[in-house]
Enzyme design. Sequence first.
Site: not given
Ligand SMILES: Cc1ncc(COP(=O)(O)O)c(C=O)c1O
Lengths: 354, 159
Positions: A65, A145, A148, A171
């Site tokens: 991400h 991370d 998910q 999530k």
């Molecule tokens: C794999 C992954 N990493 C990081 C994030 C970032 O999450 P957030 O935007 O809540 O910081 C997400 C989701 O948006 C994600 O799916």
Amino acid sequence: MHYLAEAATEAYEAARATVARFVGADPRGVVFTKNATEALNLLAYSLARRSLGPGDILLSTQMEHHANLVPWQLVQPDAGFELRHVPVRPGGTLDLDAFEAVVATGRVRLFTVTGASNVVGTINPVRELAARVRAANPEAVVVVDGAQLVPQVPTDLLDLGADFLVFTGHKLYGPTGIGVLAGRPELLEAMPPFLGGGEMIANVTLEGATFNEVPYKFEAGTPMIAEAVGLAAAIDYVNGIGMGAVRAHEVALLGAAIPALEAVDGVTVHGPHDPAARCAVVSFSVEGLHPHDIGTIMDREGVAVRAGHHCAKPLVRALGSAATTRASFAVYNTLDEVDALVAALAATRRFFDR
Amino acid sequence: MAALDDLYQEIILDHYRTPRHRSATLDPHDVHVHHSNPLCGDELDLRLRVGDDGQGRPTVAAVAYDGDGCSISMASASVMSEAVTGRTLADADDVAEAFRLMMHGEGVKREEDLGDGVAFTGVAKFPVRVKCALLGWMALRDAIRTYDEGAREHRVTHE
Ligand SMILES: Cc1ncc(COP(=O)(O)O)c(C=O)c1O
């Protein structure tokens, strides 16, 4: 020091304990952040920027991400480390030969990888990767991370072999505005603060400050008390179901959804097809149809899917497109809803073929 | 809720399925612009061959577009290409302005000249798709401006 303030502090610290138990962490190593993104930025600024330098490799992957790509890019020029990425193979898994080639240099000081992909669903063999990175360089720090992974697969920090695990409340059936950095307290102790202000200090003069103990050193300002308590309530909810049961349910939904989606004319599902190898996000492409058109029509059929790059442009590019359509399942989805998804996609196909 | 048929009018679907002026090349051409929208991944290449209307005014002698995008953006580029071919550059720019105003709900001017473009009025009811419909027309105006400035190539990334 009045009663209400104490009750709020107690609820906040109880939330920390709940989070710690949920992922097998020491509560002193649980830092509340705004979201997963902020947790990764904290590590980029307080860890990578300070303790990595020329000659070191920071290894990430093409599956990440943007939250696990951009923070490292931001600090790279200051720190001077080499930023490398494990490529993704066409089937949506990490190229382990390429991983091995970089790790074998013995120069990987920080390895950061997603536990499960938010686009292709792939669950990465984090334990094996972490062990390999450490074997090649005992000083290496491993970051996972879990945005998910944590909501979908029973996750334990020690079992993963990670030094740090980040995830995000929204999530995990929790509120927005709350995320978690869970890690080894002694590593946090050795790191300089990220943000400065109230709560994170021990003493302040006009010339300088000494800092509070961990995890408070990393929680500057009035904390997200309501959000942390909300996250703990969400964890109580999933614990009530049992993460094993959550996982089993999502595997069953995947087992039904993947073949049924691919039975629709022109549909390709990205990532591993074995439900055991993936989490419950399903990205697909439809020959001749653009994801935004699919998203609009399916929305009118009552099915909410996301169209776009899913904040993972390098990965989506590697799949050979600019965008995909993605359906995400949660514990409250049913097999009937899998049928509704497939019927809506078939209706979309007919709409453009008519 | 606005009806789907407002968004996907038959004329729009027709241009999507049977695009006019869609080609990755235009030989010769005088100006080429590339427009992309990283947010949705749309990419558009637009090439113009500039002619002369006999009174010294430059015209759109030929248009070719190619790209990767949703049905709305690709159909709109097709409609645009039909609507502006043969016009003077100044007039084509004016038609593009009429299309822009229409997409922002500010009335339909030059209805005849917009041709199949009027089918996009319904898209205005889907605010997130308006930028899709505008992509080709913005590229056209940029191509005209680029040509007027004496350049041959221009790349634009829309935020
Ligand atoms: C794999 C992954 N990493 C990081 C994030 C970032 O999450 P957030 O935007 O809540 O910081 C997400 C989701 O948006 C994600 O799916």
